[in-house]
Scaffold this motif. Structure first.
Motif, short mmCIF file in Angstrom:
data_model
loop_
_atom_site.label_atom_id
_atom_site.label_comp_id
_atom_site.label_asym_id
_atom_site.label_seq_id
_atom_site.Cartn_x
_atom_site.Cartn_y
_atom_site.Cartn_z
N HIS A 1 -2.26 5.78 7.02
CA HIS A 1 -2.94 7.09 7.03
C HIS A 1 -2.07 8.11 7.76
O HIS A 1 -1.60 7.85 8.88
N LEU B 1 6.04 10.54 1.49
CA LEU B 1 5.43 9.36 0.90
C LEU B 1 5.72 8.17 1.79
O LEU B 1 6.87 7.91 2.15
N ASP C 1 -3.54 -0.79 -7.30
CA ASP C 1 -3.76 0.28 -6.33
C ASP C 1 -3.05 1.52 -6.85
O ASP C 1 -2.16 1.44 -7.71
N CYS D 1 0.84 -1.19 0.00
CA CYS D 1 0.00 0.00 0.00
C CYS D 1 0.88 1.25 0.00
O CYS D 1 2.07 1.20 0.32
N LEU D 2 0.25 2.38 -0.36
CA LEU D 2 0.93 3.67 -0.45
C LEU D 2 0.09 4.73 0.23
O LEU D 2 -1.14 4.61 0.31
N ALA D 3 0.73 5.80 0.69
CA ALA D 3 0.03 6.95 1.25
C ALA D 3 0.91 8.17 1.06
O ALA D 3 2.14 8.09 1.19
N TYR D 4 0.27 9.32 0.79
CA TYR D 4 1.00 10.57 0.55
C TYR D 4 0.39 11.67 1.39
O TYR D 4 -0.84 11.77 1.50
N ARG E 1 -9.61 0.07 -7.27
CA ARG E 1 -9.64 1.33 -6.55
C ARG E 1 -10.31 2.38 -7.42
O ARG E 1 -10.13 2.41 -8.64
N CYS F 1 -1.97 5.90 -5.63
CA CYS F 1 -1.93 6.96 -4.63
C CYS F 1 -1.81 8.28 -5.36
O CYS F 1 -0.86 8.50 -6.11
#
Length: 996
Positions: free
Chosen positions: A89, A51, A375, A41-44, A304, A377
């Motif tokens: 998150h 990142l 997925d 998974c990724l989140a920014y 997604r 981001c």
């Protein structure tokens, strides 16, 4: 006793390892680069410009979270238990992580340490946070929703039961699939169950709308199977998101249906797929045909969906991963650009339906062939609100293979990661096929700063920790060949301050003139000049040299120009590169390139499986020598080549190792430039490079020798000093003045090592004990001496003295490096080992250390001055029509309960604001008074003092008068109150006597 005789047999009178002892040999882990396992998974975070990348728990490594910032800023956050990362998150100064063991962990971005962990009462299926809230809402397998207080690090009292089960008691078990806060009204949340979606109001503490997607008999839906359309169906939900204004809701289903609803009255506006519309109407045939007649194509699931918007939230588009037919040749992300949303209050039902049925445009953001996006981001420009989908400038897509690709948004152009992403992310952008390490002079590397066109920076957050500066050491420069035909060049360092952190890139696919079948087999870079040669499995050798691109900004056509056995490829430089490593020339031979070496003095030697040996003089450039290995036996003048047995005579032979040196051969009273070529059958051929009258050079074979096993390393050494007898610029220049070097060769094979005088002396040898050597090199420890360092198949790193070849020390490094990939590891002259720990991660070790493990990163992630912008709120029209305005402060009470004290963030923010106001007042008062004092004279100063004294006396008098007035009014109020109470008492007494 054998080791005592080897020096004499090799003709060496000194012990080059006299100052080394086993106590000096201790392996330190200096650094790690790459990703330890498959990305999950990724989140920014656009506020901190960071990142986060989470990984799965696999055989190569446990799940952990990488947080990347600008340049080389990188921090690794290990999970409290061995598990995979499911969701990440960013919440202000914290990072909330959900793992596969259903544990929610909270990490501090300021300290990069875990603060708390929480195990919800059940399996976790969804998690949502908001930048303005201190809570995380957690959806469970049983359909309930619980809250976790991130600030107070404990569960909150709020609990939402299974709303779908309450509405439809006979429905199947419905776990929570998705959770999404209203983009403008934080008091509403969209809950996605497997059977449908629900809007829940925190203020009213009840559900307000239910959305259930139903397909009547005859409606095709998103299914490809025509037999499924004959029954009434309720496709299961897997996505549920808000329109950026909150006026509409989009649900995605397992049959690839996209259904748009009115969030106010719950009516369905349109049901469609990526290719078709009105799929819920009986009789419409919207199925995709298969590759064979009479068949239908299956569709990829919806992985997604994001409802994006520009700076204006009404100008929107839908970005989709998945949902396309499996037979589609073009893979990537689908973007449906809707344009400006019609005004809801004044638009008819037909206008709203047409807006979603006939979008402004629709196109695909392409990804590499046969790569499915699972997925993605989004990278917003500034705001973290609108679910991180407002005004995105880029999108980072995660592929099913575990690779990632960065694309500009919404154009879909590929983003070069060299100036945008951390070097560790280049290991999966895309995967690396081949690596090589060069020991480049520091001054040369500091001047190699690529000038390439680029867009806005993606990662700008964080600050690097300070490291010691090694100003007099050469740099460890890595060349990494990727699956897309590019080679990226960057400094691995020595665990020190990296002065030139930029990453260079050469497009080998463009240089050779094709986009497919570009598989790099060998690379080599000159340490003094920075010239780079790249060999392919299809026999080409491309040479790159630093320079300015005369065709910058122009995509010119290639003009074929061949001569001297080479093809000029200068016009194949990338148009976006103004200055950098540019293509120079190319040689096309036969068979895979198996050995390659670029010298510091302008020569390139390459060996291929079928063409034998090729020598290129870059001063032309021109091919000055080419021969097959089977032609060398008859040319030998100083030694004969003898096969060990008849079986080896029938085997194919090709070069495996090439090295340049400067020394004197047996019988010569002068030194010359020599070329040594080792083969897979254990033959070592020696060549002389002799100057010609016209200014060029010629190559002459002078002899060969035979050793046991495949040659993996060749080290020319000075027999008097032990220093490397390499062909450096200063050494070659000294040949004109009669420089003479008495040299020997140290040749290492998979089964042993030999030291001898070239080209054909017997020398001394040593055989490894029941184990194969995968890689070896001569290393030095300060002024203590030289040693032979090798990595062996039993997982050991061993050092041997020179020339005795006696083992000094050994260490087991199999716990750090992958023993199966020891042959791909690299050893530098300073004792650094760069090897693979997994498919996409490398570790840098040093054998002259203290035995310490990798230290924790001291890079800083949090910028306390970066403030989160205010959260969007409801419009005036919504407020006038009766919509309740709920603030984040209200949510603190609704979720945390009335007894919850103010959050730590609120308290600290209030203190900071008060301190800032006091500081501003002090600075303003001090500045004004100081400026006035600087400009006034003596009499003006006396006058100002008298005025201030008079003013202070007046203020004191006013204060006394005000106190007198206040005391008088207070006495009057007391008298009135006493009189009133007396009157009430008398009236009460009289009334009681009269019977009232």
């Amino acid at each position: 006793m054998a080791h005592l005789l080897r020096g004499k047999q090799a003709g060496i009178q000194r012990d080059f390892s006299a100052g080394l002892n086993p106590q000096l040999f201790a392996v330190d882990e200096i650094a790690r680069y790459g990703i330890n396992s498959q990305i999950s998974c990724l989140a920014y975070d656009p506020v901190q410009s960071l990142l986060a990348v989470g990984t799965n728990d696999t055989q190569y490594g446990g799940g952990q979270v990488y947080v990347f910032g600008q340049s080389r800023v990188s921090v690794v956050l290990p999970l409290p238990r061995k598990s995979s990362v499911k969701a990440i998150h960013f919440v202000v100064d914290k990072l909330v992580i959900l793992d596969s063991k259903n544990e929610v962990s909270v990490f501090s971005l300021e300290t990069a340490r875990i603060l708390a962990s929480y195990n919800p009462p059940g399996g976790v299926t969804a998690l949502v946070t908001d930048p303005c809230l201190d809570f995380a809402l957690i959806g469970l397998q049983n359909g309930d929703i619980v809250a976790y207080d991130i600030d107070r690090q404990g569960p909150a009292p709020l609990k939402i039961p299974n709303l779908w089960k309450q509405q439809y008691p006979k429905s199947r078990p419905t776990p929570v699939v998705t959770l999404a806060f209203h983009p403008r009204d934080i008091g509403n949340i969209l809950i996605g169950y497997t059977e449908g979606a629900v809007i829940y109001s925190f203020k009213a503490a009840r559900p307000t709308k239910f959305f259930r997607y139903e397909l009547p008999p005859g409606a095709p839906g998103g299914d490809s199977d025509p037999t499924a359309s004959n029954i009434r169906r309720y496709p299961r939900l897997n996505q549920a998101i808000w329109h950026p204004t909150g006026a509409f809701v989009l649900t995605g289903h397992e049959d690839s249906s996209l259904v748009i609803w009115d969030s106010k009255d719950g009516r369905k506006i349109l049901a469609r797929t990526i290719q078709s519309t009105n799929i819920d109407v009986p009789g419409n045939d919207t199925r995709s045909l298969g590759s064979a007649p009479g068949t239908y194509a299956l569709k990829c699931p919806l992985f997604r969906i994001a409802w994006c918007c520009k700076e204006n939230p009404d100008d929107t588009g839908i970005l989709i991963a998945g949902g396309t037919p499996t037979t589609s040749l073009e893979k990537g992300l689908t973007f449906i650009e809707l344009g400006h949303t019609p005004v809801y209050a004044t638009s008819s039902w037909q206008i709203l339906s047409q807006h979603f049925e006939k979008p402004k445009s629709q196109h695909i953001l392409p990804t590499p062939p046969n790569a499915e996006v699972v997925d993605f981001c989004l990278v917003p420009r500034r705001s973290p609100h609108y679910a991180g989908s407002q005004d995105p400038i880029a999108v980072i897509a995660l592929l099913a293979s575990g690779e990632m690709v960065a694309l500009s948004f919404p154009s879909g152009h590929s983003i070069n990661p060299t100036s945008q992403l951390h070097v560790s992310l280049s290991y999966v952008h895309p995967f690396i096929n081949q690596v090589s390490l060069a020991y480049v002079e520091r001054t040369r590397w500091l001047g190699m700063v690529e000038n390439r066109s680029k867009g806005p920076s993606i990662l700008k957050g964080g600050a690097e920790a300070k490291h010691p500066v090694m100003r007099f050491a050469n740099r460890n420069i890595l060349q990494a060949a990727h699956a897309d035909g590019t080679v990226r060049v960057w400094d691995v360092g020595h665990g020190d301050e990296i002065e030139n952190q930029r990453m260079l890139q050469v497009d080998v696919a463009r240089a050779v003139g094709r986009t497919s079948d570009v598989d790099v087999s060998k690379m080599s870079m000159a340490g003094a000049t920075g010239e780079l040669a790249v060999g392919l499995r299809t026999s080409e050798v491309a040479v790159f040299r630093w320079g300015h691109n005369k065709d910058y900004g122009k995509d010119v056509c290639h003009v074929e120009a061949k001569g001297f056995g080479l093809e000029t490829i200068r016009d194949r430089a990338e148009p976006s590169v103004r200055e950098g490593l540019l293509p120079l020339t190319m040689f096309e031979g036969k068979g895979e390139v198996t050995a390659l070496k670029v010298s510091d003095v302008g020569f390139v030697a390459a060996g291929t499986q079928r063409s034998g040996l090729i020598v290129i003089d870059l001063r032309g450039p021109a091919v000055i020598y080419q021969t097959g290995l089977d032609e060398l036996t008859g040319e030998s003048r100083r030694g004969s080549f003898r096969r060990s047995n008849s079986h080896s005579q029938n085997q194919a032979e090709w070069p495996t190792c090439i090295e340049f040196g400067v020394m004197s051969l047996e019988g010569d009273d002068y030194s010359s430039i020599l070329l040594f070529v080792g083969t897979n059958l254990g033959r070592l051929a020696t060549f002389k490079l002799l100057p010609e009258a016209h200014g060029g050079y010629s190559v002459r074979f002078v002899g060969s020798n035979t050793v046991e096993g495949k040659i993996i390393a060749i080290a020319p050494l000075d027999a008097q000093l032990g220093d490397p007898a390499e062909a450096t610029q200063s050494t070659v220049a000294g040949l004109r003045d009669g420089l003479k070097i008495d040299g020997v060769l140290l040749v290492v094979t998979t089964t042993g090592a030999r030291i001898f005088r070239p080209p054909a002396a017997k020398g001394a040898s040593k055989t490894w004990d029941n184990v194969f050597c995968d890689i070896a090199a001569v290393v030095r420890y300060q002024a203590a001496g030289y040693a032979l360092l090798g990595l062996f198949g039993d997982g050991m790193a061993k050092t041997f003295s020179i020339p005795a070849l006696k083992q000094i020390a050994s260490a087991n490094i199999s716990q750090t490096l992958d023993v199966r990939r020891f042959a791909d590891a690299m050893i530098t002259p300073t004792g650094d080992i760069l090897g693979w720990t997994g498919p996409s991660e490398m570790a840098l070790l040093n054998v002259w250390g203290t035995g310490s493990d990798l230290t924790r990163s001291l890079d800083k992630l949090l910028n306390i001055e970066a403030l989160i912008p205010p959260r969007p709120t409801i419009s005036n029209v919504q407020w006038m029509t009766g919509t309740l305005h709920v603030t984040p402060a209200d949510m603190d009470a609704l979720i945390g309960g009335p007894d919850r004290p103010p959050s730590k963030r609120t308290i600290e923010q209030g203190r900071a604001e008060e301190e800032q106001q006091r500081a501003m007042k002090r600075s303003a008062t001090g500045a004004s008074s100081s400026s006035e004092k600087d400009q006034e004279g003596y009499w003006a100063y006396m006058q100002r003092q008298v005025q201030e004294r008079t003013q202070n006396l007046g203020i004191m008098g006013d204060t006394v008068d005000h106190m007198e007035e206040s005391s008088s009014s207070w006495a009057d109020d007391v008298n009135k109150f006493v009189s009133k109470q007396k009157k009430k008492a008398v009236m009460g007494f009289v009334g009681s006597k009269l019977g009232f």
